[in-house]
Design an enzyme around this catalytic site. Structure first.
Site, PDB file in Angstrom:
ATOM      1  N   ASP A 195     -20.481  -0.394 -32.080  1.00 14.68           N
ATOM      2  CA  ASP A 195     -19.955   0.319 -30.928  1.00 14.68           C
ATOM      3  C   ASP A 195     -20.841   1.534 -30.666  1.00 14.68           C
ATOM      4  O   ASP A 195     -21.096   2.342 -31.577  1.00 14.68           O
ATOM      5  CB  ASP A 195     -18.518   0.760 -31.226  1.00 14.68           C
ATOM      6  CG  ASP A 195     -17.919   1.565 -30.103  1.00 14.68           C
ATOM      7  OD1 ASP A 195     -17.426   0.970 -29.130  1.00 14.68           O
ATOM      8  OD2 ASP A 195     -17.981   2.819 -30.187  1.00 14.68           O
ATOM      9  N   ALA A 196     -21.308   1.682 -29.436  1.00 18.14           N
ATOM     10  CA  ALA A 196     -22.251   2.758 -29.115  1.00 18.14           C
ATOM     11  C   ALA A 196     -21.642   4.126 -29.401  1.00 18.14           C
ATOM     12  O   ALA A 196     -22.309   5.027 -29.923  1.00 18.14           O
ATOM     13  CB  ALA A 196     -22.677   2.653 -27.643  1.00 18.14           C
ATOM     14  N   ASP A 221     -25.683   1.545 -20.581  1.00 14.72           N
ATOM     15  CA  ASP A 221     -25.855   0.288 -19.837  1.00 14.72           C
ATOM     16  C   ASP A 221     -24.775  -0.680 -20.311  1.00 14.72           C
ATOM     17  O   ASP A 221     -25.050  -1.690 -20.948  1.00 14.72           O
ATOM     18  CB  ASP A 221     -27.258  -0.259 -20.139  1.00 14.72           C
ATOM     19  CG  ASP A 221     -27.513  -1.571 -19.437  1.00 14.72           C
ATOM     20  OD1 ASP A 221     -26.777  -1.915 -18.498  1.00 14.72           O
ATOM     21  OD2 ASP A 221     -28.463  -2.266 -19.841  1.00 14.72           O
TER      22      ASP A 221
END
Lengths: 335, 335, 335, 335
Positions: free
Chosen positions: A148-149, A166
Site C-alpha cells: 500500500d503506497a 497514479d
C-alpha cells in the site's frame, strides 16, 4: 480462401466503459489477454480495435494503447519540471509501468520508488503491455515494491522530491480512496517530501457533467485543508497544506472525458502555471530530457502545457463553489 | 468487508448472440475460459450468469450449460429409437462431447465414431466443459477422429446404423455447408448407411421469422432430391433420397429460437412420428436405456417427442412452399 | 442520388426487451409511434425492422406484428373449442384488439365483453395497429369497457361461457397481479362462469430457465387451490377450483421464450387435450369457424394444438415440484 | 403507491452515438420529442437522463442541453471578438438557434442572417428546445432563411463582417460537405466578406484517434488553398485564402470527443491567438457584451480562450503532416 461473411464476422465480445450506470461506451474486444481478479480488484487486459490494448481495473479503463501517452505525459512532466532538481521520485500505483517510463526520461532522476498494491496487476502489465513499459523494470534507478503506497510512505521514512499519485479513482470499493484524503496529504507533506517537494495526483474526470463527482472535491481537499479547531479568520495561510495548488486537465478519448490532475508545491518560483510562456517550458524540457527523449513525446510541450493549465469558466466556478473535503471520516466516493 | 458498489459492480464484458445483423441477445460474461481461433473457425468458451458455460463457434452459440440437454437429447434419442437395433453410430461434428454422452446411454450401441474437423474446439470442450462430456472419451465404444466428416465417410468405407450430423449451420464461411447438400445426402445413403439406416441432422432455426433461412431448404433438400436428368413423371418414388423424412423442433432458450432437426429413413415400421402414442415411446425408451439412464434425461420422453414432431401450421406451410434445394452448385447460406 | 453511407446509416435508436436484468434482446427501432405513460403503465408502440410494429407495456413486449398470430390464436381457439356452445365471451385486458379479432371468428359467439383498464393503451393500439384489430370495434357483438377486469366481473353479475385473461404478467408494479390469485379464480368460477364455463389465462414465460418464475406458480394456483381450513384427506376433489387444468405453451420469437397458457374447465367431455386426434380438432375448427376464417389462421390447427399441449419432461417435472400458490396474501411476482 | 420494481424500471429505449462503426456511446432515452426525416436528413430530438434534451441529425449529436454552451460559446465569441466592429453576421446552418443566441449577445451586431437548409429541423428545435433558443427569433436583428447556405451567399450578393459555419460534418450523404471545400472558401472570401471579414467554421472531431478524419483536412484546406496552375514558388502569399488561420478546440462530453474549429482572417491586428493575455480577452468581452451578458456565459472567458487555442503536440504535428485538401473534385468524407 473464401472470406467469412455475415454473423460470423460481427464483433461478438464487447467491453463497456461506464461513465454512469446506464451511460457507457461500447467497444468490441478482439482478444482477451487477461481477465481475472487479484486480491484487490478485478484486472482485465483486452485488445480492442479502436484503442489498441487496454488495461481495466474494477471496470474503469486505466490506460489505452492509443492515448496512454496523453495521460502519462500529463501526469509526469509538469510535476517534474515544477521541481528545481528532481532526483528522488515516488510513484504511488502506476501499475502499467508507463508513469515510470516518463519519469525515467528525466536525466536528473537518480531513484524512483514505485509502490503498487497489486502485484498481479503489475505482472500482467509487464507481460502483456511491453509497448508501454518495455525496459523500465531493468533500469537500475527503479525499485518496485508491492504494498500500500500510504503504508510505505508512513513506515519507510524516505523523503522524495516528487510524489506522483497514479492510483485508481476514490471509489467506495477500491483500494485507494484513503490516498485522496486531507489526512494523507497532510502527513505526506510533513513526512515524505523534501524541501521544494512537489505532489502530483490524478484527480478523476473533469467534464462539465462529472467535474463535481471527484475533481472539485480533491481540489478543495488540497486547497482548504485545515487542522481541527482552526478557524478561518485565525491563520488563513495555514489552512492550506500546500501554498500553491494548480489544477489542470487533458482530454483522453479512451476515458470518455477530459481528465483532471493537481500539482501542489510550496515553491512558487519553479511552479509552472498557465502564464508561463510556452517557450520557457520547451527550453526547460530540453534541458531536462534532451532532444532524444523529447522526440518521443507525443503530447507534451509548451503550448500543450498552457492548454492543460488554462481552465474554462465552468471549471473555475465549479472549484470555487465546492464545499466538500475528502477526509477519512467523510469520504466522498466517485461512482 | 465493505461491499463493492457502483460501476465496479456493473457487468463490463458482454457477449452478443446475433439472430440477425442488428438483432441480438446481449448477456454478461463472468469469465473467459477460451477465446481463440482454430484453423477452421473462431472458438470461444465463456461463463455466463444466465446460461452457465457456453460454447461459441464463429459467433453462434453451440451449447449452453443451462439448456444443452434440450438440444442433445432431441438430436440423439428420436434417431436411435427410430432404428430397430442401433449398434454402430456415426457422429459428424459433436465437438462438445454431449452428443456422444446421449448416444452412449443406449445399451444396444457397440461402436460410436465421432469425426470432428476441429481438434482445438474438441480439446477446449474436453478441458473446459467436463459437466457435459465427463467420461465419454474413456468409453471403449468410442473412437474420435479429427477430420472432415464427409471425407471420413467417403474414404473409410464404414457403414453405420445411425448417422447424426451435429455440425455448424451452413454459413458461407463455415467448414460444413457441404454436409447439407443433396450430393452429400445421396452419397451418405448409398455408401455409409446399413439396412434400416437412419440419418438425423440438426437443421438450423425454426422460428416464424427465420424458418425459411435454412430449415425449409434442408427439408426440401432431404425430401425432393433427384438425380440429374430424372423427370418427375418417370420415377416419382426415387426422387426422394429417403422414403420418410420427419422434421421436428424444440425451443432452446440460449439459441433464442426453436431449433429444427430432421430424421430420415426408408423404414416406416420403426420411424417415430407425431402420431406414435407417448406411452409406446416411453416403453421403447425404457427398453433401450434402462431406468437408471432415463432418470438422467431432462427433456425427452413420450409427450416431449409428440411435442417436437407436431408442427404448427406455419411450419407445415413454410416447408410446402419452399422451392430451393441445397446443392454444391447452388448453396443456400444461413446468415 | 448518392446513397448515404457510414454512421448516418447505422441504427441509432434501440429497444431492449429484458428477459432478466442484464440479459436482453436488442433491436433497432425504425420509428416511434407512441412513447408515453398512462395512469397504469408505460405504453410504447414502435416500428422495428425485425418484428414489424410492436406494443410494449411496462418494458415488456405484448405483441409484435410478425408473430402476434402465435400468441392470439393460441390464447383464443383452444379455449373456445373447449366449450360446447361458446356464446358469451369475456376478455380481461386484450388491449391490442387481436384477442377480440380471434374470438369474433367463432360463429357461435353472440356477445364479447372486453374490459381493459387502460383506455390510453387501447386507443393507441386502435390508432396505430389497425393491421391487428381492423374492424373489430365496429362489430355489433362487441362491448368495450375501460375498467379493472376483476372489478367488472365482481360488480356486473354477468356470466360468461368463456373467460379469457389476456393481461400483463404478475409483476409487482403492474396493474394486474391480483388477477392471477386463487381468490380471483375461486370467485370467477363461482360468480362469472356459466355451466360448462371455460377459463383461459396467459401464464408467463415457459422456457427451461424461466418456467419457475411464474408459470409453475400459476399452474399450481389453478390446480391446488383449496378453501381455508380444508384438509387434503377430507374433500380432495374440492381442493381444485377446476376439475381439469391443462397447461400448454407455444414459442413466440418476439417474447424471446416459449409462452405459457392454461385452460380450465369442469367439463371433461369437451376439454381438448394432447391426446385428442388432430383430425378431430380440424373438424371442430371448421364447424365453428368455417373455411373462410380458417384460411386466415397462420398457426393453429390440429397438429399445432397437439404440439402446444404436449409438455416436455422438464415442464411436467417443474409443475409437479412447485409448492407455491399465488394468493392476495402471498403474491409471487415475476421480474 | 407501490414503487415499480424489476424490468419495468430498466431503461428500454437507448440512443447510440457512434464514434465509429462498432464504437459508440449508449444512453437511455427518457422521451422522444421528435423522430422523423426531413427532405435532407434524419431529425431526432430526445430527452436523455444524462445530457438533457439532445438534437440528433443523421445519427450525429448536434447539441445536448447539458453542454451545448461549450459548443456555441466556442463557435461564436472568438470569431466576433476577432473582428473590430462586427455588425453583420451570417450563420450557415445553426438550426438549434443557439448560435443565434450567442451572436445576439454582442451589442455591435445589427443584423444576423441565418440560412439553414432544413426548415423542419429548425421548426422542431424552435418547438422543442426553447431553453436554448428562447426569444431569439423575435429579435428584430434576425432574418431566417430556409435555403442552402452556399447558394444564398452566391446569389444574394450580401457581404458580412463575420461568417459562422455551423453545419453538419462533411459526411458523404449529408447536405453540407460542399461547404468545406476550397472552392467554397475562395468564393466566400471574395464575394461575401467585408473588409476585416472573419470566417469561423466548426471543423469536426479533434481527438487523438479521429483528428485526421476531418479536422486536419479542413485545416489544410483553409491554409494551403491555391488556384489551379499556381506554383508554390511564384506567389506564396496568395496560396492561402486567409492570411491567418487559427485552429482551436474544446472538449464536449456529449460529442464524446474534443471538438475542432477554425477562425480565419486577413487581419492580424484583431485576431486572437493563444498568446493573447487572458485579461485582454476578458476586457474586450466586457466591452462587447456587457456584464449582464457575461454572467450568462458558462464556458468562455480569457483563460478558456487560451485553453482552446493552445494545441497539443499531436494536434500540431497532425496538421503539419496532413497533405489532403477538400475540394469539389476530391471530397474527403468523415465517417
Amino acid at each position: 480462401g473464401v472470406e467469412a461473411k455475415g454473423i460470423a464476422e460481427l464483433p461478438a465480445l464487447h467491453y463497456r466503459e461506464h461513465l454512469a450506470k446506464d451511460l457507457y461506451y461500447s467497444m468490441p474486444i478482439t482478444s482477451v489477454l487477461f481477465n481475472g481478479r487479484s486480491k484487490f480488484q478485478s484486472v482485465q487486459i483486452f485488445s480492442t480495435k479502436h484503442f489498441g490494448k487496454v488495461l481495466v481495473l474494477d471496470n474503469k479503463m486505466q490506460s489505452a494503447q492509443s492515448d496512454e501517452c496523453l495521460y502519462h505525459e500529463s501526469l509526469v512532466h509538469p510535476a517534474l519540471l515544477s521541481h528545481p532538481h528532481p532526483e528522488a521520485v515516488f510513484i504511488g500505483g502506476g501499475g502499467e509501468g508507463a508513469t515510470l517510463r516518463e519519469v525515467l526520461r528525466h536525466k536528473n532522476v537518480k531513484r524512483v520508488v514505485m509502490v503498487d498494491i497489486d502485484q498481479i496487476a503489475v505482472k500482467m502489465c509487464r507481460d502483456n503491455l511491453p509497448e508501454w513499459n518495455g525496459g523500465v523494470y531493468d533500469d537500475p534507478r527503479v525499485e518496485v515494491i508491492y504494498d500500500d503506497a500510504g503504508k510505505y510512505l508512513a513506515t519507510s521514512g524516505e523523503r522524495f522530491d516528487v510524489v506522483i499519485m497514479d492510483i485508481s479513482d476514490p471509489i467506495e470499493a477500491g483500494p485507494g480512496w484513503v490516498l485522496y484524503t486531507k489526512e494523507f496529504y497532510q502527513k505526506l507533506k510533513r513526512d515524505s517530501l523534501r524541501e521544494h517537494g512537489v505532489l502530483c495526483t490524478q484527480s478523476t474526470a473533469c467534464s462539465v457533467n462529472m467535474i463535481t463527482e471527484g475533481f472539485t472535491v480533491i481540489n478543495q481537499t488540497l486547497k482548504k485543508v485545515r487542522t481541527a479547531g482552526q478557524k478561518l479568520w485565525v491563520l488563513p495561510v495555514c489552512f492550506q497544506v500546500f501554498a500553491h495548488v494548480c489544477p489542470y486537465r487533458i482530454d483522453i478519448p479512451s476515458f470518455g472525458a477530459p481528465w483532471g490532475f493537481h500539482i501542489c508545491s510550496d515553491n512558487a518560483e519553479f511552479l509552472l502555471s498557465p502564464d508561463t510562456p510556452p517557450g520557457e517550458i520547451d527550453e526547460l524540457l530540453e534541458a531536462r530530457l534532451g532532444a532524444d527523449q523529447i522526440v518521443k513525446l507525443k503530447h507534451y510541450e509548451g503550448y500543450a502545457h498552457r492548454h492543460m493549465f488554462s481552465l474554462s469558466k465552468y471549471e473555475r466556478l465549479a472549484c470555487e463553489r465546492e464545499k466538500r473535503l475528502l477526509s477519512t471520516d467523510n469520504p466522498v466516493f466517485v461512482e
